[in-house]
Design a protein around this motif. Sequence first.
Motif, PDB file in Angstrom:
ATOM      1  N   PRO A 146       0.822  -1.210   0.000  1.00  0.00           N
ATOM      2  CA  PRO A 146       0.000   0.000   0.000  1.00  0.00           C
ATOM      3  C   PRO A 146       0.857   1.261   0.000  1.00  0.00           C
ATOM      4  O   PRO A 146       1.898   1.325   0.647  1.00  0.00           O
ATOM      5  N   HIS A 147       0.419   2.247  -0.760  1.00  0.00           N
ATOM      6  CA  HIS A 147       1.053   3.561  -0.869  1.00  0.00           C
ATOM      7  C   HIS A 147       2.435   3.487  -1.510  1.00  0.00           C
ATOM      8  O   HIS A 147       3.298   4.309  -1.234  1.00  0.00           O
ATOM      9  N   HIS A 148       2.634   2.492  -2.363  1.00  0.00           N
ATOM     10  CA  HIS A 148       3.861   2.367  -3.142  1.00  0.00           C
ATOM     11  C   HIS A 148       3.499   2.457  -4.620  1.00  0.00           C
ATOM     12  O   HIS A 148       2.434   1.992  -5.036  1.00  0.00           O
ATOM     13  N   ALA A 149       4.384   3.062  -5.414  1.00  0.00           N
ATOM     14  CA  ALA A 149       4.200   3.172  -6.862  1.00  0.00           C
ATOM     15  C   ALA A 149       5.284   2.358  -7.549  1.00  0.00           C
ATOM     16  O   ALA A 149       6.449   2.381  -7.125  1.00  0.00           O
ATOM     17  N   TYR A 150       4.911   1.650  -8.596  1.00  0.00           N
ATOM     18  CA  TYR A 150       5.821   0.766  -9.326  1.00  0.00           C
ATOM     19  C   TYR A 150       5.882   1.232 -10.779  1.00  0.00           C
ATOM     20  O   TYR A 150       4.849   1.320 -11.446  1.00  0.00           O
ATOM     21  N   LEU A 151       7.081   1.549 -11.261  1.00  0.00           N
ATOM     22  CA  LEU A 151       7.268   2.115 -12.590  1.00  0.00           C
ATOM     23  C   LEU A 151       7.840   1.092 -13.559  1.00  0.00           C
ATOM     24  O   LEU A 151       8.771   0.358 -13.206  1.00  0.00           O
ATOM     25  N   PHE A 152       7.307   1.107 -14.780  1.00  0.00           N
ATOM     26  CA  PHE A 152       7.762   0.234 -15.850  1.00  0.00           C
ATOM     27  C   PHE A 152       7.858   1.049 -17.129  1.00  0.00           C
ATOM     28  O   PHE A 152       7.059   1.960 -17.341  1.00  0.00           O
ATOM     29  N   ALA A 153       8.793   0.700 -18.011  1.00  0.00           N
ATOM     30  CA  ALA A 153       8.922   1.366 -19.311  1.00  0.00           C
ATOM     31  C   ALA A 153       8.989   0.313 -20.412  1.00  0.00           C
ATOM     32  O   ALA A 153       9.320  -0.843 -20.169  1.00  0.00           O
ATOM     33  N   ASN A 154       8.718   0.761 -21.643  1.00  0.00           N
ATOM     34  CA  ASN A 154       8.875  -0.136 -22.780  1.00  0.00           C
ATOM     35  C   ASN A 154      10.355  -0.193 -23.181  1.00  0.00           C
ATOM     36  O   ASN A 154      11.187   0.556 -22.662  1.00  0.00           O
ATOM     37  N   ARG A 155      10.672  -1.084 -24.100  1.00  0.00           N
ATOM     38  CA  ARG A 155      12.069  -1.298 -24.497  1.00  0.00           C
ATOM     39  C   ARG A 155      12.694  -0.043 -25.104  1.00  0.00           C
ATOM     40  O   ARG A 155      13.852   0.256 -24.883  1.00  0.00           O
ATOM     41  N   ARG A 156      11.929   0.723 -25.882  1.00  0.00           N
ATOM     42  CA  ARG A 156      12.468   1.922 -26.532  1.00  0.00           C
ATOM     43  C   ARG A 156      12.572   3.117 -25.591  1.00  0.00           C
ATOM     44  O   ARG A 156      13.209   4.109 -25.912  1.00  0.00           O
ATOM     45  N   GLY A 157      11.913   3.038 -24.442  1.00  0.00           N
ATOM     46  CA  GLY A 157      11.974   4.138 -23.485  1.00  0.00           C
ATOM     47  C   GLY A 157      11.117   5.332 -23.864  1.00  0.00           C
ATOM     48  O   GLY A 157      11.386   6.446 -23.433  1.00  0.00           O
ATOM     49  N   THR A 158      10.077   5.106 -24.634  1.00  0.00           N
ATOM     50  CA  THR A 158       9.193   6.197 -25.037  1.00  0.00           C
ATOM     51  C   THR A 158       7.880   6.200 -24.251  1.00  0.00           C
ATOM     52  O   THR A 158       7.131   7.159 -24.322  1.00  0.00           O
ATOM     53  N   ARG A 159       7.614   5.123 -23.525  1.00  0.00           N
ATOM     54  CA  ARG A 159       6.379   5.014 -22.746  1.00  0.00           C
ATOM     55  C   ARG A 159       6.675   4.467 -21.353  1.00  0.00           C
ATOM     56  O   ARG A 159       7.586   3.682 -21.172  1.00  0.00           O
ATOM     57  N   MET A 160       5.841   4.891 -20.410  1.00  0.00           N
ATOM     58  CA  MET A 160       5.997   4.450 -19.034  1.00  0.00           C
ATOM     59  C   MET A 160       4.608   4.159 -18.475  1.00  0.00           C
ATOM     60  O   MET A 160       3.647   4.862 -18.785  1.00  0.00           O
ATOM     61  N   LYS A 161       4.506   3.127 -17.653  1.00  0.00           N
ATOM     62  CA  LYS A 161       3.284   2.846 -16.901  1.00  0.00           C
ATOM     63  C   LYS A 161       3.649   2.811 -15.422  1.00  0.00           C
ATOM     64  O   LYS A 161       4.702   2.303 -15.046  1.00  0.00           O
ATOM     65  N   VAL A 162       2.756   3.358 -14.612  1.00  0.00           N
ATOM     66  CA  VAL A 162       2.942   3.404 -13.165  1.00  0.00           C
ATOM     67  C   VAL A 162       1.729   2.743 -12.515  1.00  0.00           C
ATOM     68  O   VAL A 162       0.595   3.153 -12.750  1.00  0.00           O
ATOM     69  N   LEU A 163       1.982   1.726 -11.723  1.00  0.00           N
ATOM     70  CA  LEU A 163       0.928   1.056 -10.976  1.00  0.00           C
ATOM     71  C   LEU A 163       1.054   1.503  -9.519  1.00  0.00           C
ATOM     72  O   LEU A 163       2.141   1.451  -8.950  1.00  0.00           O
ATOM     73  N   ILE A 164      -0.056   1.958  -8.953  1.00  0.00           N
ATOM     74  CA  ILE A 164      -0.060   2.476  -7.578  1.00  0.00           C
ATOM     75  C   ILE A 164      -1.111   1.727  -6.775  1.00  0.00           C
ATOM     76  O   ILE A 164      -2.257   1.609  -7.194  1.00  0.00           O
ATOM     77  N   HIS A 165      -0.681   1.224  -5.621  1.00  0.00           N
ATOM     78  CA  HIS A 165      -1.620   0.591  -4.680  1.00  0.00           C
ATOM     79  C   HIS A 165      -1.886   1.638  -3.599  1.00  0.00           C
ATOM     80  O   HIS A 165      -0.987   2.027  -2.862  1.00  0.00           O
ATOM     81  N   ASP A 166      -3.128   2.126  -3.537  1.00  0.00           N
ATOM     82  CA  ASP A 166      -3.443   3.209  -2.603  1.00  0.00           C
ATOM     83  C   ASP A 166      -3.996   2.723  -1.265  1.00  0.00           C
ATOM     84  O   ASP A 166      -4.444   3.512  -0.442  1.00  0.00           O
TER      85      ASP A 166
END
Length: 109
Positions: free
Chosen positions: A36-56
């Motif tokens: 809880p209250h942590h954010a997890y960051l991921f990017a694609n191979r080219r480094g042009t996109r990022m997704k952040v998953l947050i458990h609130d």
Amino acid sequence: MIRIEALWLSVAPLDMRAGMDMILAQVVRVFGEARPHHAYLFANRRGTRMKVLIHDGQGIWLACRRLNQGRLRWAEGNGSLTLSQAQFDALVLGLPWQQLGGDGAIRMI
């Protein structure tokens, strides 16, 4: 408001077609658990996109960012890293967050 106490960056690239459930499974695989209250960051191979998953603490949020120009300066290798808020802010802007000092200044390594 979403409270975030820790930011975690996954070094391995992620397929950006992945949805919330697949990314949550990746969080558990890479980080051991979704806390809880942590954010997890991921990017694609080219480094042009990022997704952040947050458990609130109540549920899961998934946010996406796409750069129209340039690339995210992602870490290389395997595993994960912990980021400070200043490093996250620099990362999202495409700045060299790895060279960010404790005073907020970017230095050459």
